[in-house]
Design a protein around this motif. Structure first.
Motif, short mmCIF file in Angstrom:
data_model
loop_
_atom_site.label_atom_id
_atom_site.label_comp_id
_atom_site.label_asym_id
_atom_site.label_seq_id
_atom_site.Cartn_x
_atom_site.Cartn_y
_atom_site.Cartn_z
N UNK A 32 0.82 -1.22 0.00
CA UNK A 32 0.00 0.00 0.00
C UNK A 32 0.85 1.27 0.00
N UNK A 33 2.18 1.13 -0.05
CA UNK A 33 3.08 2.28 -0.12
C UNK A 33 3.59 2.77 1.22
N UNK A 34 3.10 2.22 2.31
CA UNK A 34 3.55 2.66 3.63
C UNK A 34 4.98 2.20 3.88
N UNK A 35 5.73 3.03 4.58
CA UNK A 35 7.09 2.68 4.97
C UNK A 35 7.03 1.94 6.30
N UNK A 36 7.68 0.79 6.36
CA UNK A 36 7.68 -0.04 7.57
C UNK A 36 9.08 0.03 8.18
N UNK A 37 9.14 0.47 9.43
CA UNK A 37 10.41 0.60 10.14
C UNK A 37 10.46 -0.50 11.19
N UNK A 38 11.53 -1.30 11.15
CA UNK A 38 11.69 -2.38 12.12
C UNK A 38 13.07 -2.31 12.74
N UNK A 55 3.81 15.04 26.11
CA UNK A 55 5.24 14.97 26.44
C UNK A 55 5.86 13.66 25.99
N UNK A 56 5.12 12.58 26.15
CA UNK A 56 5.62 11.27 25.73
C UNK A 56 5.77 11.22 24.21
N UNK A 57 4.83 11.82 23.50
CA UNK A 57 4.91 11.87 22.04
C UNK A 57 6.11 12.71 21.59
N UNK A 58 6.37 13.80 22.29
CA UNK A 58 7.55 14.62 21.98
C UNK A 58 8.84 13.83 22.19
N UNK A 59 8.87 13.04 23.25
CA UNK A 59 10.02 12.18 23.54
C UNK A 59 10.21 11.17 22.40
N UNK A 60 9.12 10.58 21.95
CA UNK A 60 9.15 9.63 20.84
C UNK A 60 9.76 10.28 19.59
N UNK A 61 9.30 11.47 19.27
CA UNK A 61 9.82 12.17 18.09
C UNK A 61 11.29 12.52 18.25
N UNK A 86 5.56 1.75 12.50
CA UNK A 86 6.57 1.19 13.41
C UNK A 86 5.82 0.23 14.32
N UNK A 87 5.93 -1.04 14.02
CA UNK A 87 5.17 -2.11 14.69
C UNK A 87 3.69 -1.79 14.61
N UNK A 88 2.99 -1.59 15.72
CA UNK A 88 1.54 -1.38 15.64
C UNK A 88 1.16 0.10 15.65
N UNK A 89 2.13 0.99 15.50
CA UNK A 89 1.86 2.43 15.50
C UNK A 89 2.11 2.99 14.11
N UNK A 90 1.12 3.68 13.55
CA UNK A 90 1.25 4.30 12.24
C UNK A 90 1.01 5.80 12.35
N UNK A 91 1.76 6.55 11.54
CA UNK A 91 1.60 8.00 11.51
C UNK A 91 1.95 8.51 10.13
#
Length: 95
Positions: A32-38, A55-61, A86-91
């Motif tokens: 489907x064109x999505x980039x998968x990071x593992x 804050x947790x999302x900022x840490x993730x970024x 990235x595993x079960x999280x998509x953005x």
């Protein structure tokens, strides 16, 4: 009336991401064109991130930036609006 129950939150310890030496990632594309990071370290890292908390999302970024994941995605050809998984999280990737 019954007594009021007091709930105390259980602390969630963030993984010690600084101690991870191998921060290599594998980037591929789905049909489907999505980039998968593992990467093994990413799974452990994601377990300690609350995506509903700003804050947790900022840490993730910040970790994605400093670990080179964002640069690796750019090298793989990701552009604004592309889906990154990235595993079960998509953005959606945004510069």
């Amino acid at each position: 009336l019954p007594p009021i129950k007091e709930y105390t939150p259980e602390p969630v310890l963030a993984p010690d991401i600084e101690s991870v030496r191998d921060r290599s990632v594998n980037i591929s594309r789905r049909d489907d064109g999505a980039y998968v990071v593992e990467g093994e370290w990413l799974l452990r890292f994601l377990r300690g991130v609350n995506m509903d908390d700003y804050d947790s999302l900022q840490y993730f970024q910040r970790i994605l930036q400093t670990s080179g994941v964002i640069d690796s995605l750019r090298n793989a050809g990701v552009t604004d609006g592309d889906t990154v998984s990235i595993f079960d999280f998509e953005f959606d990737f945004v510069e």
